[in-house]
Design a protein around this motif. Sequence first.
Motif, PDB file in Angstrom:
ATOM      1  N   VAL A   7       0.492  -1.184  -0.202  1.00 19.54           N
ATOM      2  CA  VAL A   7      -0.216  -0.027  -0.090  1.00 19.54           C
ATOM      3  C   VAL A   7       0.899   1.266  -0.074  1.00 19.54           C
ATOM      4  CG1 VAL A   7      -1.555   1.230   1.500  1.00 19.54           C
ATOM      5  CG2 VAL A   7      -2.041  -1.260   1.667  1.00 19.54           C
ATOM      6  N   ARG A  13       2.196   6.632  -3.072  1.00 19.51           N
ATOM      7  CA  ARG A  13       1.734   6.924  -1.562  1.00 19.51           C
ATOM      8  C   ARG A  13       2.558   6.711  -0.724  1.00 19.51           C
ATOM      9  NH1 ARG A  13      -1.408   3.024  -4.648  1.00 19.51           N
ATOM     10  NH2 ARG A  13      -0.472   1.169  -4.002  1.00 19.51           N
ATOM     11  N   THR A  47      -6.889   9.823  -5.335  1.00 21.11           N
ATOM     12  CA  THR A  47      -6.738   8.244  -6.011  1.00 21.11           C
ATOM     13  C   THR A  47      -5.880   7.317  -5.296  1.00 21.11           C
ATOM     14  OG1 THR A  47      -7.588   8.684  -8.654  1.00 21.11           O
ATOM     15  CG2 THR A  47      -6.520   6.750  -7.729  1.00 21.11           C
ATOM     16  N   HIS A  48      -4.793   8.230  -4.968  1.00 19.51           N
ATOM     17  CA  HIS A  48      -4.041   7.367  -3.749  1.00 19.51           C
ATOM     18  C   HIS A  48      -4.041   7.561  -2.736  1.00 19.51           C
ATOM     19  CE1 HIS A  48      -1.171   6.031  -6.510  1.00 19.51           C
ATOM     20  NE2 HIS A  48      -0.768   6.882  -7.119  1.00 19.51           N
ATOM     21  N   LYS A  51      -6.930   5.417  -1.343  1.00 12.29           N
ATOM     22  CA  LYS A  51      -6.114   3.970  -1.148  1.00 12.29           C
ATOM     23  C   LYS A  51      -5.634   3.960   0.502  1.00 12.29           C
ATOM     24  CE  LYS A  51      -4.913   2.410  -5.457  1.00 12.29           C
ATOM     25  NZ  LYS A  51      -6.132   0.750  -5.890  1.00 12.29           N
ATOM     26  N   ASP A  54      -8.380   3.447   2.507  1.00 16.13           N
ATOM     27  CA  ASP A  54      -8.997   2.594   3.040  1.00 16.13           C
ATOM     28  C   ASP A  54      -8.387   1.406   3.619  1.00 16.13           C
ATOM     29  OD1 ASP A  54     -11.319   3.119   1.215  1.00 16.13           O
ATOM     30  OD2 ASP A  54     -10.635   2.005  -0.696  1.00 16.13           O
TER      31      ASP A  54
END
Length: 98
Positions: A7, A13, A47-48, A51, A54
């Motif tokens: 991740v 990220r 978008t990153h 993630k 999440d």
Amino acid sequence: MDELDPVIHASARLKISATLATLPVGDQIAFPRLQELLGMTAGNLSTHLRKLEDAGYVDVVKSHQGRTPATYLALSRTGRRAFEDYREALRGLLGESA
């Protein structure tokens, strides 16, 4: 040997996590400021961040300043631990002592 957290390991990220890790615990950064620091488009950053959110690594607080929406970001406690674990794993792969 520890595995690198997939991740966090993605380049964007990793940059986000490293930047948020520089904030003192309890501090937040505004989305536009993070976007500016990282030189990312709003869509790519979103978008990153999704993630990371999440995975429980980033806390996202949405509010309003007057009528303008504002988004603030910080590493969660889990995110700080995951980033520290990532750094330790990377040191181990590079053969460096902590």
